[in-house]
Design an enzyme around this catalytic site. Structure first.
Site, mmCIF file in Angstrom:
data_model
loop_
_atom_site.group_PDB
_atom_site.id
_atom_site.type_symbol
_atom_site.label_atom_id
_atom_site.label_comp_id
_atom_site.label_asym_id
_atom_site.label_seq_id
_atom_site.Cartn_x
_atom_site.Cartn_y
_atom_site.Cartn_z
ATOM 1 N N ASP A 113 -3.025 -5.767 -3.376
ATOM 2 C CA ASP A 113 -3.005 -4.431 -3.336
ATOM 3 C C ASP A 113 -2.302 -3.992 -1.774
ATOM 4 O O ASP A 113 -1.493 -3.013 -2.124
ATOM 5 C CB ASP A 113 -4.215 -3.519 -2.923
ATOM 6 C CG ASP A 113 -4.042 -1.911 -2.954
ATOM 7 O OD1 ASP A 113 -3.380 -1.548 -4.164
ATOM 8 O OD2 ASP A 113 -4.331 -1.169 -2.269
ATOM 9 N N HIS A 135 -2.750 5.092 -2.956
ATOM 10 C CA HIS A 135 -1.293 5.675 -3.093
ATOM 11 C C HIS A 135 -0.407 4.602 -2.677
ATOM 12 O O HIS A 135 0.870 4.975 -2.671
ATOM 13 C CB HIS A 135 -1.307 6.999 -1.862
ATOM 14 C CG HIS A 135 -2.233 7.852 -2.110
ATOM 15 N ND1 HIS A 135 -2.090 8.768 -3.045
ATOM 16 C CD2 HIS A 135 -3.249 8.227 -1.451
ATOM 17 C CE1 HIS A 135 -3.124 9.584 -3.126
ATOM 18 N NE2 HIS A 135 -3.805 9.504 -2.093
ATOM 19 N N ARG A 136 -0.747 3.314 -2.577
ATOM 20 C CA ARG A 136 0.211 2.362 -2.189
ATOM 21 C C ARG A 136 1.322 2.080 -3.187
ATOM 22 O O ARG A 136 2.262 1.868 -2.895
ATOM 23 C CB ARG A 136 -0.374 1.029 -2.013
ATOM 24 C CG ARG A 136 -1.090 0.977 -0.402
ATOM 25 C CD ARG A 136 -1.561 -0.354 -0.277
ATOM 26 N NE ARG A 136 -2.313 -0.269 1.052
ATOM 27 C CZ ARG A 136 -3.205 -0.366 1.322
ATOM 28 N NH1 ARG A 136 -4.349 -0.657 0.374
ATOM 29 N NH2 ARG A 136 -4.005 -0.570 2.660
ATOM 30 N N ALA A 137 0.822 2.352 -4.475
ATOM 31 C CA ALA A 137 1.790 2.088 -5.613
ATOM 32 C C ALA A 137 3.230 2.993 -5.559
ATOM 33 O O ALA A 137 4.242 2.429 -5.579
ATOM 34 C CB ALA A 137 1.064 2.295 -7.035
ATOM 35 N N TYR A 193 5.070 2.214 -2.057
ATOM 36 C CA TYR A 193 6.002 0.986 -2.278
ATOM 37 C C TYR A 193 6.938 1.146 -3.241
ATOM 38 O O TYR A 193 8.226 0.886 -3.005
ATOM 39 C CB TYR A 193 5.047 -0.217 -2.592
ATOM 40 C CG TYR A 193 4.413 -0.465 -1.490
ATOM 41 C CD1 TYR A 193 4.526 -0.858 -0.228
ATOM 42 C CD2 TYR A 193 3.038 -1.287 -1.882
ATOM 43 C CE1 TYR A 193 3.826 -1.271 0.574
ATOM 44 C CE2 TYR A 193 2.106 -1.699 -1.023
ATOM 45 C CZ TYR A 193 2.505 -1.660 0.464
ATOM 46 O OH TYR A 193 1.771 -2.063 1.446
#
Length: 718
Positions: free
Chosen positions: A242, A323-325, A328
């Site tokens: 992740d 919220h990383r998706a 990135y």
């Protein structure tokens, strides 16, 4: 703007032909041929990235990482021989050189003094014009070995310099060497858990802060992380994946012609590598130019709010957590635009960003509900004439706004990749997402490694808790080094050369791989007992045959008559298992409670030995019991007591099942009961113990072995 950028590129290429040696250990670039991997020096030459057949998504991701080292990292999974390492190393040859401050231990950028390491400002060197002296060095490529220690990774005390100066001197680690370059981790799934967590924490923060052994030092650490692994050798924990931006698989199918081309170019490289380099020289020069120009374009690339909304909606539809998706994905979309020389993100950039970042993280629904069965939307409510006039005025204003924003709205995809239920329509993308889900591991701390102070691999030093069993000589000398000058002055005899006191002592923290213990608790009573014992024997031998690398042990505990016995104690020896299992006792009563209790006792003793991490009990039974635990443990006292009822026997077994769960062991119940006279009690045992249940009345040894291995694999990754 194009002219300026091309001039920059020419100046960089000219400087690359006159590179000075780097003081921080990174290799200097002597000629342009050496950049392309065509150095005349003896050594291994790495396969050029431009010659790799297929794998377009991975090659694109690597180019994006070369443009923006802070993109978030790239993870490549794949089975053996899928060119994972080849592509990772091939990227190094097309990376442009970097300019560093002379004397810097962490490749300090002369244009970013706010990111310099501690103490560099006091060591600056100046030329005759008063400018800071710099060097042009080759972009560093640092590989982290699997057995790396924490000291080597983040840095530690330089013993030699500390002894000379009488003060604590910092010795940089691999993270300092990798700043502004590539940090490569091969087989990240096998990397020590503590090391991997430490590594990702430093990369996320962009700075390495060392506070240990009298050291207080910080330096920047912003390399491009490239990680590769083989899912067949173990999954990567989900929280690690992740935190890496792009997760791709190299296992995508290749056409027949592509496979032939791959073998042809690989064979040619082994025999005539210089010809292969010449063949792809033009493509590599073009890639270098793209990277240099894209780094300049990236500063001006913008992404609109509406485009961010699209990425957020795709992440929500895909079921991505956190919220990383979308963070990135937005960065990847900007890099894609810069790669094409554009200042604005377009539709193709957004779709590609979803494919590279959001799709591998998605929780896809392969069988979405039938949309034909859904009810049509309700009709719109009737409108009055007054409201219609107001609506016309609003429509005119909206038309004007639409004309102004028409160009920007065209840069958003008309359709979502994910449907409202999280499903995928495109078969290619569905296969791509399925590959990502298969290699995804479980979060949590695995008990597959045992820490101690006496056995295993030395991973890090620690302050001793009592007597020192294994002295960490390196850490002890580092702790004592700053005080050598002072202690020598106090020494009147002048005999000793090194002065080590008790407060300097450091102990070794050792780690070794822990295998699992599989205990077969087999019902050896009744008419089908011989079949059960034969199947358990076959399954145990199959597990032992494959336990060499996993260090798993097997134990067999049959229960019959009045008690259970340990027929095969925990062992990894196939010869011992065959000898012990020549005799298969059968017949008599069914003391199920004593069988499970014996398994718990054997498991706890094995856990104390320090060689076992996970423990799983495989109970092959029909759930029927007619012998109480009291009778099994104390037959004389039980003879004077009334015979227990069926409900009392069941309560006793369920109590033991609860103890199995509380002790941290896993239970797998294989039910062999005849369903015509079924009681369903075996399933109740599995439920109370929070274990797994399978109904396999006629299971062979192969089926039992496969079921056990599957449950054991899930247990190890949990």
């Amino acid at each position: 703007m194009h002219v300026v950028l091309r001039r920059k590129r020419r100046s960089l290429r000219v400087e690359a032909t006159a590179v000075l040696d780097s003081s921080n250990g990174s290799v200097g670039v002597a000629t342009e041929k050496e950049e392309n991997g065509m150095s005349d020096q003896y050594g291994r030459q790495f396969f050029p990235l431009a010659a790799v057949v297929g794998q377009d998504a991975i090659k694109t991701a690597l180019l994006l990482g070369a443009i923006d080292c802070e993109i978030g990292g790239i993870a490549i999974s794949g089975r053996r021989g899928t060119a994972k390492t080849v592509m990772a190393r091939g990227l190094h040859a097309i990376l442009p050189p970097i300019e560093v401050v002379s004397g810097s231990i962490a490749n300090a950028d002369p244009l970013c003094p706010e990111e310099w390491e501690d103490g560099l400002s006091d060591k600056l060197q100046y030329d005759f014009s008063g400018n800071i002296k710099t060097q042009i060095v080759r972009t560093p490529f640092v590989q982290i070995p699997l057995g790396v220690t924490e000291d080597r990774l983040i840095g530690s005390v330089d013993v030699e310099e500390s002894v000379k100066s009488g003060t604590t001197v910092f010795q940089p680690g691999l993270l300092a060497e990798a700043h502004r370059g590539v940090l490569y981790v091969d087989e990240i799934n096998l990397l020590d858990e503590g090391i991997s967590n430490l590594l990702l924490n430093v990369l996320t923060e962009g700075v390495n802060i060392v506070e240990r052994e009298g050291i207080s030092f910080r330096h920047p650490c912003k390399p491009l992380l490239i990680a590769t692994y083989n899912p067949e050798e173990g999954a990567v924990r989900e929280h690690l994946l992740d935190r890496i931006a792009i997760n791709l698989s190299a296992d995508l199918p290749m056409s027949f012609n592509d496979r032939v081309s791959a073998v042809e170019i690989a064979t040619r490289f082994q025999e005539q590598s210089k010809e292969v380099f010449k063949m792809v020289e033009g493509a590599m020069d073009e890639a270098k130019t793209q990277i240099i120009l894209a780094r300049e374009y990236l500063k001006d690339v913008v992404i609109s709010r509406e485009q961010l909304k699209y990425l957020v909606l795709e992440a929500l539809r895909g079921g991505c957590q956190g919220h990383r998706a979308e963070l990135y994905a937005a960065r990847v979309a900007r890099c894609l635009a810069a790669l094409e020389g554009r200042e604005k993100v377009n539709v193709d950039d957004l779709k590609k960003a979803v494919e590279l970042v959001i799709l591998p993280r998605s929780m896809i629904s392969e069988t979405p509900p039938d949309q034909q069965n859904q009810q049509p939307p309700p009709p719109p409510p009737p409108q009055n004439q007054d409201s219609s006039e107001e609506q016309n005025e609003e429509d005119e204003q909206e038309d004007e706004d639409d004309k102004e924003n028409e160009q920007q709205q065209e840069q958003i995809p008309e359709e979502f990749i994910f449907d409202a239920e999280g499903g995928l329509v495109d078969e290619k993308l569905l296969f791509f997402a399925q590959q990502a889900q298969r290699r995804r591991g479980k979060a949590g701390r695995a008990k597959n490694v045992i820490f101690s102070e006496d056995r295993g691999r030395y991973i890090k030093p620690m302050l001793p808790k009592g007597p020192v069993k294994r002295l960490a000589v390196d850490a002890t000398l580092r702790a004592a080094a700053p005080y050598q000058k002072l202690r020598r002055e106090k020494d009147s005899q002048k005999i000793r050369k090194v002065f080590v006191e008790k407060t300097d002592m450091r102990a070794k923290r050792m780690a070794r791989k822990a295998g699992a213990l599989v205990m077969f608790v087999v019902d050896a009573s009744g008419s089908m007992a011989l079949n059960r014992m034969q199947n358990a024997k076959g399954a145990a031998l199959k597990l032992l045959a494959e336990s060499y690398t996993s260090r798993d042990q097997v134990c067999i505990i049959p229960f019959r008559g009045d008690a259970a016995e340990v027929l095969l104690p925990p062992s990894r020896s196939i010869a011992m298992a065959r000898k012990r299992l020549e005799r298969l006792p059968c017949g008599g009563g069914s003391p199920l409670a004593h069988g499970l209790t014996t398994a718990v006792r054997v498991g706890l003793n094995a856990e104390k030995s320090g060689d076992v991490g996970r423990i799983m009990i495989v109970a092959i039974t029909d759930g029927r019991a007619n012998i109480s635990l009291k009778r099994s443990t104390d037959a004389e006292a039980a003879a004077d007591m009334p015979r227990p009822s069926s409900q009392e026997l069941k309560d006793e077994i369920l109590e033991v099942a609860g103890k199995i769960y509380k002790s941290g062991m896993s239970l797998l119940v294989i039910d062999t009961e005849n369903k015509f006279v079924s009681t369903g009690f075996a399933k109740e045992i599995a439920r109370v113990a929070q274990g797994k249940y399978y109904y396999l009345p006629n299971a062979s040894d192969a089926v039992i072995s496969a079921t056990t291995k599957e449950a054991l694999s899930v247990l190890k990754n949990s």
